[in-house]
Design a protein around this motif. Structure first.
Motif, PDB file in Angstrom:
ATOM      1  N   THR A   1       4.435 -12.583   8.749  1.00 58.77           N
ATOM      2  CA  THR A   1       5.344 -11.448   8.935  1.00 58.77           C
ATOM      3  C   THR A   1       5.548 -10.706   7.631  1.00 58.77           C
ATOM      4  OG1 THR A   1       6.523 -12.759  10.589  1.00 58.77           O
ATOM      5  CG2 THR A   1       7.602 -10.758   9.812  1.00 58.77           C
ATOM      6  N   ILE A   2       5.741 -11.459   6.557  1.00 63.40           N
ATOM      7  CA  ILE A   2       5.978 -10.845   5.252  1.00 63.40           C
ATOM      8  C   ILE A   2       4.792  -9.997   4.823  1.00 63.40           C
ATOM      9  CG2 ILE A   2       6.283 -11.351   2.793  1.00 63.40           C
ATOM     10  CD1 ILE A   2       7.971 -13.785   3.686  1.00 63.40           C
ATOM     11  N   ASN A   3       3.599 -10.529   4.980  1.00 62.78           N
ATOM     12  CA  ASN A   3       2.400  -9.791   4.579  1.00 62.78           C
ATOM     13  C   ASN A   3       2.145  -8.571   5.464  1.00 62.78           C
ATOM     14  OD1 ASN A   3       1.569 -11.370   2.337  1.00 62.78           O
ATOM     15  ND2 ASN A   3       0.755 -12.925   3.707  1.00 62.78           N
ATOM     16  N   ASN A   4       2.393  -8.728   6.767  1.00 60.38           N
ATOM     17  CA  ASN A   4       2.074  -7.646   7.704  1.00 60.38           C
ATOM     18  C   ASN A   4       3.160  -6.583   7.815  1.00 60.38           C
ATOM     19  OD1 ASN A   4      -0.303  -8.941   8.264  1.00 60.38           O
ATOM     20  ND2 ASN A   4       0.405  -9.875  10.171  1.00 60.38           N
ATOM     21  N   GLU A   5       4.416  -6.994   7.635  1.00 60.26           N
ATOM     22  CA  GLU A   5       5.520  -6.059   7.878  1.00 60.26           C
ATOM     23  C   GLU A   5       6.254  -5.619   6.616  1.00 60.26           C
ATOM     24  OE1 GLU A   5       5.924  -4.818  10.770  1.00 60.26           O
ATOM     25  OE2 GLU A   5       4.621  -6.166  11.915  1.00 60.26           O
TER      26      GLU A   5
ATOM     27  N   MET B   1      10.152   1.483  -5.180  1.00 62.05           N
ATOM     28  CA  MET B   1      10.510   0.414  -6.108  1.00 62.05           C
ATOM     29  C   MET B   1       9.725   0.541  -7.413  1.00 62.05           C
ATOM     30  SD  MET B   1      10.845  -2.973  -3.704  1.00 62.05           S
ATOM     31  CE  MET B   1      12.398  -3.383  -2.902  1.00 62.05           C
ATOM     32  N   VAL B   2       8.440   0.845  -7.299  1.00 59.38           N
ATOM     33  CA  VAL B   2       7.602   0.985  -8.484  1.00 59.38           C
ATOM     34  C   VAL B   2       8.063   2.153  -9.342  1.00 59.38           C
ATOM     35  CG1 VAL B   2       5.294   1.566  -9.322  1.00 59.38           C
ATOM     36  CG2 VAL B   2       5.559  -0.113  -7.504  1.00 59.38           C
ATOM     37  N   ARG B   3       8.287   3.303  -8.708  1.00 58.68           N
ATOM     38  CA  ARG B   3       8.688   4.493  -9.464  1.00 58.68           C
ATOM     39  C   ARG B   3      10.037   4.288 -10.143  1.00 58.68           C
ATOM     40  NH1 ARG B   3       9.753   8.396  -6.324  1.00 58.68           N
ATOM     41  NH2 ARG B   3       9.044   7.689  -4.277  1.00 58.68           N
TER      42      ARG B   3
ATOM     43  N   SER C   1       3.320  -4.578   3.391  1.00 57.52           N
ATOM     44  CA  SER C   1       2.472  -3.455   3.776  1.00 57.52           C
ATOM     45  C   SER C   1       3.260  -2.150   3.838  1.00 57.52           C
ATOM     46  CB  SER C   1       1.821  -3.722   5.144  1.00 57.52           C
ATOM     47  OG  SER C   1       2.811  -3.847   6.149  1.00 57.52           O
ATOM     48  N   ASP C   2       4.544  -2.221   3.509  1.00 56.70           N
ATOM     49  CA  ASP C   2       5.414  -1.031   3.514  1.00 56.70           C
ATOM     50  C   ASP C   2       5.191  -0.250   2.221  1.00 56.70           C
ATOM     51  OD1 ASP C   2       7.435   0.853   3.558  1.00 56.70           O
ATOM     52  OD2 ASP C   2       8.918  -0.513   4.411  1.00 56.70           O
ATOM     53  N   GLU C   3       4.186   0.596   2.207  1.00 60.89           N
ATOM     54  CA  GLU C   3       3.801   1.308   0.990  1.00 60.89           C
ATOM     55  C   GLU C   3       4.880   2.291   0.523  1.00 60.89           C
ATOM     56  OE1 GLU C   3       0.003   3.086   1.545  1.00 60.89           O
ATOM     57  OE2 GLU C   3      -1.037   1.170   1.825  1.00 60.89           O
TER      58      GLU C   3
ATOM     59  N   ILE D   1       9.097  -7.592  -1.141  1.00 59.60           N
ATOM     60  CA  ILE D   1       8.259  -6.410  -0.917  1.00 59.60           C
ATOM     61  C   ILE D   1       7.010  -6.432  -1.802  1.00 59.60           C
ATOM     62  CG2 ILE D   1       8.228  -3.881  -0.924  1.00 59.60           C
ATOM     63  CD1 ILE D   1       9.997  -5.128   1.229  1.00 59.60           C
ATOM     64  N   LYS D   2       7.104  -7.080  -2.965  1.00 64.37           N
ATOM     65  CA  LYS D   2       6.010  -7.168  -3.940  1.00 64.37           C
ATOM     66  C   LYS D   2       5.423  -5.790  -4.210  1.00 64.37           C
ATOM     67  CE  LYS D   2       1.841  -9.685  -5.252  1.00 64.37           C
ATOM     68  NZ  LYS D   2       0.668 -10.465  -4.828  1.00 64.37           N
TER      69      LYS D   2
END
Length: 404
Positions: A317-321, A332-334, A324-326, A267-268
């Protein structure tokens, strides 16, 4: 047609030069020849382009590249160039200026086992200047099928064991290690380690990273799509993961933590992913590790469900799907930031204890036998420092008394 027949036919020309090679532990000088470019072909088993070849095979639904195809050299040349265009252009300019200074190594059937970049440069120069028709190289009377292990060890020795070689892309090197040592067992760990001239500890770490790369690709439903690991630049994170996994005690915890890290890699969530993974290491080393993992496992489940929705996962797919899942990224960040703050507060709270332990260690290390050798002024200075330390220690004890 074999290159050994080319001398009589004029497309192989002996030179006055030689090159030393170590084969089967024996080092000796070998004759260098000028070989016409069109009589040579690339080595598709070169580790430098392992991820590029894997991507081509997947996209074209083929198990191997056909060396007899008229497009074979053009296909591999593109891989070689795109793997490091800056290095290719630099070498090309150098060859244009002073000629080919370092000979390559080719097999008798024309396969280039060392010098693919120089061969690429000469091919490109030949497109503009037809006078540049030859590649200088040693010719080995070997066959890739019958001498595959010997040739692989030679390639490793040249590319990793000699000074001045341009480094591989780290992921391509992991792929080569995985294919040759782990999957196909063409060579042993000891043989690999001795050939590339690195310590066994370093090689074992790389094997661990290669295994993690395979597990990650399996996790995202892209088994052995090595180019994805290269495109996602996973070499940095992969080097951090083993130390994080060693922080937990049980195998179940290790597997859960691995899935948490893999989900974050996919997800990065934010910024530099290697730094993000390092933050996980700090939390895992704290008393909040179980709460953190319990919360993160919810995101693992959400990520796994998302992966299951795709039959064919690629870098695009990874970059687009996924990346890009904000909404998922934000969660995850929080989560990480929350436990990072808690961990930092804990570290701040216990810092006085850690500092005092350091002071005690320093005091114990003082060689008191040297005190008698000090002159009067130095003894007075030391006395003042000791008194100042006593005052500060009294203040610490006073604070401890108030807390009690």
């Amino acid at each position: 047609m074999l290159l050994s027949e080319g001398i009589n036919q004029g497309y192989v020309i002996p030179t006055e030069y030689t090159r030393k090679l170590t084969i089967d532990g024996i080092t000796r000088s070998h004759q260098v020849y000028q070989i016409r470019l069109d009589k040579l072909y690339y080595n598709d088993q070169n580790d430098r382009i392992a991820t590029w070849v894997s991507k081509y095979k997947e996209e074209n639904n083929v198990k191997s590249l056909d060396v007899l195809s008229p497009d074979y050299n053009s296909i591999i040349e593109k891989f070689i160039y795109e793997s490091n265009p800056q290095a290719i252009e630099k070498t090309k300019k150098n060859i244009e200026l002073v000629g080919q200074r370092e000979p390559g190594v080719v097999l008798n059937d024309g396969r280039v086992v060392d010098g693919n970049r120089r061969y690429t440069c000469l091919r490109k120069i030949n497109e503009l200047n037809s006078n540049k028709k030859h590649f200088e190289a040693v010719i080995l009377d070997r066959d890739i099928k019958e001498n595959k292990k010997e040739i692989k060890l030679l390639e490793l020795s040249i590319q990793h064991g000699e000074e001045g070689k341009i480094d591989y892309n780290p992921i391509d090197r992991l792929v080569g290690l995985y294919n040759d040592v782990i999957k196909n067992q063409l060579i042993t760990v000891d043989e690999y380690q001795k050939t590339v001239n690195e310590s066994k500890a370093v090689i074992n770490k790389k094997i661990e990273q290669a295994d993690l790369m395979i597990e990650f690709l399996d996790f995202i439903g892209a088994p052995e799509k090595f180019y994805i690991a290269r495109d996602l630049e996973l070499d940095g994170p992969l080097s951090e993961i083993p130390a994080i996994l060693n922080k937990v005690r049980t195998e179940d915890e290790k597997e859960d933590l691995k899935l948490i890290i893999f989900s974050n890699l996919l997800i990065k969530p934010k910024g530099d992913i290697t730094r993000f993974i390092r933050k996980i290491k700090t939390i895992v080393d704290s008393e909040h590790v179980h709460d953190f993992m319990e919360e993160q496992l919810e995101f693992v489940e959400e990520t796994a469900e998302k992966v299951a929705d795709f039959n064919d996962i690629s870098s695009k797919t990874i970059n687009n799907e996924f990346r890009s899942d904000e909404a998922l990224q934000d969660k995850m960040v929080r989560s990480l930031e929350k436990y990072e703050i808690k961990t930092k507060k804990d570290l701040t709270r216990v810092k006085p204890v850690q500092d005092m332990q350091k002071i005690y260690t320093i005091l114990k290390s003082i060689d008191q036998s040297m005190i008698v050798k000090l002159n009067v002024e130095e003894k007075e200075e030391l006395h003042q420092v000791v008194e100042a330390c006593k005052d500060e220690l009294d203040n610490v004890l006073l604070k401890l008394g108030k807390n009690n």
